[in-house]
Design a protein around this motif. Structure first.
Motif, PDB file in Angstrom:
ATOM      1  N   LYS A  77       0.830  -1.220   0.000  1.00 29.12           N
ATOM      2  CA  LYS A  77       0.000   0.000   0.000  1.00 29.12           C
ATOM      3  C   LYS A  77       0.860   1.264   0.000  1.00 29.12           C
ATOM      4  N   VAL A  78       2.183   1.079   0.004  1.00 24.84           N
ATOM      5  CA  VAL A  78       3.084   2.236   0.119  1.00 24.84           C
ATOM      6  C   VAL A  78       3.670   2.600  -1.244  1.00 24.84           C
ATOM      7  N   ALA A  79       3.519   3.872  -1.630  1.00 28.02           N
ATOM      8  CA  ALA A  79       4.128   4.355  -2.872  1.00 28.02           C
ATOM      9  C   ALA A  79       5.639   4.416  -2.660  1.00 28.02           C
ATOM     10  N   TYR A 103       2.577  12.892  -1.675  1.00 25.67           N
ATOM     11  CA  TYR A 103       3.390  12.661  -0.478  1.00 25.67           C
ATOM     12  C   TYR A 103       4.654  13.511  -0.530  1.00 25.67           C
ATOM     13  N   SER A 104       5.067  13.996   0.645  1.00 29.17           N
ATOM     14  CA  SER A 104       6.253  14.862   0.681  1.00 29.17           C
ATOM     15  C   SER A 104       7.532  14.058   0.458  1.00 29.17           C
ATOM     16  N   SER A 105       7.549  12.798   0.899  1.00 34.13           N
ATOM     17  CA  SER A 105       8.698  11.944   0.587  1.00 34.13           C
ATOM     18  C   SER A 105       8.254  10.488   0.550  1.00 34.13           C
ATOM     19  N   VAL A 106       9.012   9.677  -0.167  1.00 33.17           N
ATOM     20  CA  VAL A 106       8.664   8.251  -0.289  1.00 33.17           C
ATOM     21  C   VAL A 106       9.928   7.403  -0.116  1.00 33.17           C
ATOM     22  N   ALA A 114       8.010  12.311  10.005  1.00 32.86           N
ATOM     23  CA  ALA A 114       6.566  12.174   9.763  1.00 32.86           C
ATOM     24  C   ALA A 114       6.178  10.714   9.566  1.00 32.86           C
ATOM     25  N   PHE A 115       7.128   9.914   9.081  1.00 37.32           N
ATOM     26  CA  PHE A 115       6.891   8.476   8.976  1.00 37.32           C
ATOM     27  C   PHE A 115       8.216   7.736   9.059  1.00 37.32           C
ATOM     28  N   ILE A 159       5.523   1.090   6.183  1.00 32.52           N
ATOM     29  CA  ILE A 159       5.868   2.304   6.944  1.00 32.52           C
ATOM     30  C   ILE A 159       4.975   2.422   8.176  1.00 32.52           C
ATOM     31  N   THR A 180       3.397   5.636  10.271  1.00 27.91           N
ATOM     32  CA  THR A 180       3.286   7.094  10.204  1.00 27.91           C
ATOM     33  C   THR A 180       3.050   7.706  11.585  1.00 27.91           C
ATOM     34  N   ARG A 221       0.863   9.838  12.158  1.00 26.63           N
ATOM     35  CA  ARG A 221      -0.594   9.865  12.319  1.00 26.63           C
ATOM     36  C   ARG A 221      -1.094   8.593  13.030  1.00 26.63           C
TER      37      ARG A 221
HETATM   38  P1  AMP Z   1       0.182  10.933   6.718  1.00 27.17           P
HETATM   39  O1  AMP Z   1       0.254  10.272   8.044  1.00 27.17           O
HETATM   40  O2  AMP Z   1      -0.812  10.266   5.814  1.00 27.17           O
HETATM   41  O3  AMP Z   1       0.062  12.408   6.806  1.00 27.17           O
HETATM   42  O4  AMP Z   1       1.586  10.636   6.019  1.00 27.17           O
HETATM   43  C1  AMP Z   1       2.771  11.259   6.423  1.00 27.17           C
HETATM   44  C2  AMP Z   1       3.829  10.980   5.392  1.00 27.17           C
HETATM   45  O5  AMP Z   1       4.056   9.567   5.341  1.00 27.17           O
HETATM   46  C3  AMP Z   1       3.443  11.364   3.959  1.00 27.17           C
HETATM   47  O6  AMP Z   1       3.753  12.696   3.647  1.00 27.17           O
HETATM   48  C4  AMP Z   1       4.308  10.425   3.152  1.00 27.17           C
HETATM   49  O7  AMP Z   1       5.636  10.947   3.041  1.00 27.17           O
HETATM   50  C5  AMP Z   1       4.318   9.177   3.999  1.00 27.17           C
HETATM   51  N1  AMP Z   1       3.247   8.264   3.581  1.00 27.17           N
HETATM   52  C6  AMP Z   1       2.036   8.052   4.182  1.00 27.17           C
HETATM   53  N2  AMP Z   1       1.315   7.107   3.540  1.00 27.17           N
HETATM   54  C7  AMP Z   1       2.067   6.711   2.488  1.00 27.17           C
HETATM   55  C8  AMP Z   1       1.879   5.764   1.418  1.00 27.17           C
HETATM   56  N3  AMP Z   1       0.767   5.025   1.303  1.00 27.17           N
HETATM   57  N4  AMP Z   1       2.881   5.627   0.508  1.00 27.17           N
HETATM   58  C9  AMP Z   1       4.011   6.354   0.616  1.00 27.17           C
HETATM   59  N5  AMP Z   1       4.259   7.259   1.602  1.00 27.17           N
HETATM   60  C10 AMP Z   1       3.290   7.445   2.513  1.00 27.17           C
END
Ligand code: AMP
Length: 147
Positions: A23-25, A45-48, A114-115, A128, A130, A132
């Motif tokens: 599910k992760v880009a 997304y800000s980073s991957v 952030a993650f 990952i 996160t 959140r």
């Molecule tokens: P979020 O908690 O959704 O705000 O995610 C925080 C950061 O985690 C995002 O800006 C991304 O850099 C990374 N991230 C969250 N979900 C994904 C996902 N499915 N694939 C890739 N990166 C993710």
């Protein structure tokens, strides 16, 4: 003093809170910066994570890392994007979690990120975790211990 309840959440394994790899880009280290910029822009997304062909974690890539690389003195040199590789611009100093780590370690590390990337015992990318998800878990715990 840490209460018994707090110890329970801190010692909890992170595995069930991980967003799984499928599910992760992500981008691959051999991809072009042009492809990576498309992925970052389209997903928002800000980073991957950056993975190699065997799905092992190599680093992290953000839009800022790419734009800094193509920033000329007077213009942004977009024409260079196709010839730059992800591995040339990614950050290799990545804080990561192992799938067997506990919530305590995740909480320590997520203050500055952030993650966090999570890896399996054999070194392959598991997914990952996160900030959140960690905050949601903490909120659930705090509210359930309120009374
Ligand atoms: P979020 O908690 O959704 O705000 O995610 C925080 C950061 O985690 C995002 O800006 C991304 O850099 C990374 N991230 C969250 N979900 C994904 C996902 N499915 N694939 C890739 N990166 C993710």
């Amino acid at each position: 003093m840490i209460s018994l309840n707090n110890k329970a959440i801190l010692d909890m394994p992170i595995a069930e809170l991980v967003i799984s790899a499928e599910k992760v880009a992500h981008v691959q280290s051999g991809n072009s910066a042009e492809h990576a910029l498309l992925v970052l822009t389209k997903t928002g997304y800000s980073s991957v994570p950056v993975l190699d062909v065997k799905y092992r974690l190599q680093g992290l890539l953000s839009t800022k890392m790419i734009t800094e690389e193509i920033l000329g003195l007077e213009r942004i040199e977009y024409d260079r994007l196709a010839s730059i590789k992800v591995e040339d611009v990614m950050d290799q100093e990545v804080a990561y979690l192992k799938i067997t780590d506990t919530f305590r370690r995740a909480l320590d590390l997520v203050i500055n990120h952030a993650f966090l990337c999570v890896i399996e015992e054999d070194g392959t990318f598991a997914g990952i975790m996160t900030r959140r998800v960690i905050l949601k878990q903490l909120k659930k715990h705090i509210y359930s211990n309120e009374f």
